[in-house]
Design a protein around this motif. Structure first.
Motif, short mmCIF file in Angstrom:
data_model
loop_
_atom_site.label_atom_id
_atom_site.label_comp_id
_atom_site.label_asym_id
_atom_site.label_seq_id
_atom_site.Cartn_x
_atom_site.Cartn_y
_atom_site.Cartn_z
N ASP A 221 1.06 -0.98 -0.06
CA ASP A 221 0.08 0.39 -0.10
C ASP A 221 0.56 1.42 -0.16
O ASP A 221 0.69 2.47 -0.39
CB ASP A 221 -1.15 0.09 1.49
CG ASP A 221 -2.34 -0.83 1.32
OD1 ASP A 221 -2.39 -1.55 2.35
OD2 ASP A 221 -2.43 -1.33 -0.20
N THR B 28 -10.61 -5.64 -1.16
CA THR B 28 -10.75 -4.18 -1.56
C THR B 28 -11.36 -3.37 -0.95
O THR B 28 -12.30 -3.33 -1.59
CB THR B 28 -10.24 -3.92 -3.26
OG1 THR B 28 -9.35 -5.01 -3.56
CG2 THR B 28 -9.52 -2.76 -3.71
N ASP C 219 -5.59 -2.60 0.32
CA ASP C 219 -6.17 -4.03 0.76
C ASP C 219 -5.93 -4.07 1.68
O ASP C 219 -5.88 -3.45 3.13
CB ASP C 219 -4.99 -4.96 -0.14
CG ASP C 219 -5.76 -5.07 -0.80
OD1 ASP C 219 -4.03 -5.55 -2.37
OD2 ASP C 219 -5.93 -5.07 -2.28
N THR D 291 -8.64 -11.46 0.98
CA THR D 291 -8.14 -9.89 1.52
C THR D 291 -9.85 -9.68 0.27
O THR D 291 -10.71 -10.08 -0.68
CB THR D 291 -6.94 -10.36 0.32
OG1 THR D 291 -6.25 -10.92 0.91
CG2 THR D 291 -6.48 -8.63 0.30
N LYS E 246 -8.66 -7.14 -7.43
CA LYS E 246 -7.36 -5.97 -8.52
C LYS E 246 -6.44 -7.09 -9.17
O LYS E 246 -6.22 -8.25 -8.52
CB LYS E 246 -6.92 -5.63 -7.33
CG LYS E 246 -7.39 -4.64 -6.99
CD LYS E 246 -6.00 -3.35 -6.25
CE LYS E 246 -5.44 -3.83 -4.55
NZ LYS E 246 -4.66 -2.99 -3.87
N LYS F 238 -6.87 1.73 -4.91
CA LYS F 238 -6.88 1.30 -3.60
C LYS F 238 -6.47 0.65 -2.83
O LYS F 238 -6.16 -1.02 -3.72
CB LYS F 238 -8.67 0.03 -4.48
CG LYS F 238 -9.89 1.00 -5.15
CD LYS F 238 -10.11 2.47 -4.78
CE LYS F 238 -10.83 3.37 -5.79
NZ LYS F 238 -10.44 4.99 -4.94
#
Lengths: 231, 244
Positions: free
Chosen positions: A25, A72, A37, A70, A159, A35
């Motif tokens: 990130d 987003t 996670d 995960t 993603k 965006k």
């Protein structure tokens, strides 16, 4: 052998994976339309403990943590004005569509340029699509009307990297396209810094727990049951 | 195991690219007709972490590349020199270098060479060439918005034509404010409807305050990514010291 070791280790693995995601990130704090996670952490199923003498249940013990799927965070971020004629941003929800060799993909990154054929393309050279699915031609003065770019609603966007999302579009998105702006990255550096400290400390706590259990085991294997003067 | 460190390192490398573009822009904030560099960031591929079949993914960082140039118009500033030309809107002047090759430029600060021909400040001939006959001084020359050049008394001296390419972002910068066409940019074609202003020069379109803000942003991101690497390093060190 000792459940405590594996419980602590599962916690450390979860912290390590969280830290890896935070590093990613931070690396993308300048990527337009990025965006962040997050991965939810679940506790493993609990197991019942019985009194070994009477067989009566005395309670339950959690057996550590596991990482979930995960997700987003798709919250729209702010707009950054660039005054570049071929920079576009979507105000609200929705995605731009690009035609890649692997099929149609979606993106929030509106940093486009012109191809050799005079069509609007993204940084990788893939055509940007209008609402009808056709490529967009760039005018002779090098500009494109903001309304000619298609905005698509993709509820299941995943993603993929290269600023692209895979998914199926379910019609027109609700956002409007603005020219001369780019959507900022959705990463909030201060939140990420705090989470990094938090994951480092929980990693360290796991280490302390393992070392304490290690010492306990050492004492149990060497001192318990030893006769005076013998080991 | 080390994905986080490599992701942060990729991010730092991307910020360095951004820094190089900012430095180039600031160095050219006074160059006539200069267009600032457009840097694009993108994230990299995601991979699944081996965690009992759950779909936990971790990314590989970010990468940056120069996408092209910001094509917004630079401010048109009036000068006293009748041979200073500024293009309003899209388009380029065509010049011919001494070795015969053709280049494009937005820098319209033209001069006269020994034979009365219009050249750039480096000596490259305007193409097609415009020659001022003996006795005609630059102050007698009028250049209209469509490029027609007339001397005092209405004598036509020729026409300056503007060209454009399909993809200006893919022009190759040769230095000296000159650009060459490439296969990706497309060939140069005559531009209908270009606008030329006489006795004016197009300023660089670099916005110094925006560049400075971006510089601070780049520095901050670089620092944050370096803390991410330090945190990962600390975690590795803790793991290594588990059993001493």
């Amino acid at each position: 052998m000792d459940l405590g070791l594996f419980i602590a280790a599962s916690g450390m693995v979860a912290s390590q994976t969280r830290q890896d995601q935070l590093s990613n990130d931070l690396a993308n704090a300048s990527t337009p339309g990025y965006k962040p996670d997050a991965t939810p952490v679940h506790s493993f199923g609990e197991m019942l403990l019985d009194n070994t003498v009477t067989g009566q249940p005395i309670g339950s013990l959690s057996t550590g943590v596991s990482l979930g799927k995960t997700y987003t965070d798709m919250t729209p971020a702010g707009m950054q004005t660039t005054n570049e004629p071929l920079d576009f941003g979507i105000v609200g929800t929705g995605f731009f569509a690009v035609q890649t060799p692997q099929g149609v993909r979606y993106t929030r990154d509106g940093q486009f340029t012109t191809s050799q054929q005079g069509l609007l393309v993204d940084g990788a050279g893939d055509n940007v699509l209008a609402q009808s699915g056709a490529p967009i031609t760039v005018g002779a003065n090098g500009t494109v009307a903001a309304g000619s770019l298609g905005v698509f609603n993709v509820p299941t966007a995943v993603k993929q990297g290269e600023n692209l999302f895979a998914g199926t579009a379910t019609g027109q998105g609700q956002g409007t396209v603005r020219q001369g702006v780019l959507e900022e990255s959705g990463v909030d550096p201060s939140t990420v810094m705090v989470e990094m400290i938090s994951s480092l400390r929980s990693f360290q706590s796991g280490q302390q727990a393992i070392q304490a259990i290690n010492q306990t085991l050492q004492a149990a294997s060497s001192q318990v049951g030893s006769l005076n003067g013998n080991s | 195991m080390f994905e986080g460190m490599y992701a942060a390192a990729a991010g730092m490398s991307a910020q360095q690219q951004q820094l190089a573009a900012i430095s180039n822009d600031l160095a050219n904030s006074s160059t006539t007709g200069y267009k600032s560099e457009r840097v694009g960031f993108r994230d990299l591929l995601y991979s699944e972490v081996n965690q009992a079949g759950t779909a936990t993914t971790v990314g590989a960082g970010a990468a940056a590349e120069v996408l092209g140039r910001n094509q917004s118009q630079g401010a048109i500033q009036g000068t006293d020199n009748p041979l200073d030309l500024a293009i309003e809107g899209a388009g380029y002047f065509t010049v011919k270098r001494p070795n015969g090759s053709v280049a494009l430029t937005r820098d319209g600060a033209f001069e006269l060479n020994g034979r009365g021909q219009l050249t750039t400040s480096e000596g490259d001939l305007l193409d097609p060439p415009i020659t001022l006959p003996a006795g005609v001084s630059p102050s007698d020359v009028t250049i209209n918005s469509d490029g027609t050049v007339t001397a005092a008394g209405g004598r036509a001296l020729g026409r300056i034509t503007l060209v454009n390419v399909s993809s200006p972002d893919h022009l190759l910068a040769d230095g000296g404010s000159l650009f060459s066409t490439t296969a990706a940019s497309g060939p140069a074609r005559a531009l209908a409807g270009g606008a030329i202003h006489q006795s004016a020069l197009e300023a660089s379109n670099v916005n110094t305050s925006t560049e400075m803000v971006q510089l601070v942003d780049t520095q901050r991101s670089y620092q944050l990514e370096s803390s991410a690497i330090q945190t990962e390093n600390q975690m590795m060190s803790i793991a290594n010291q588990l059993v001493s």
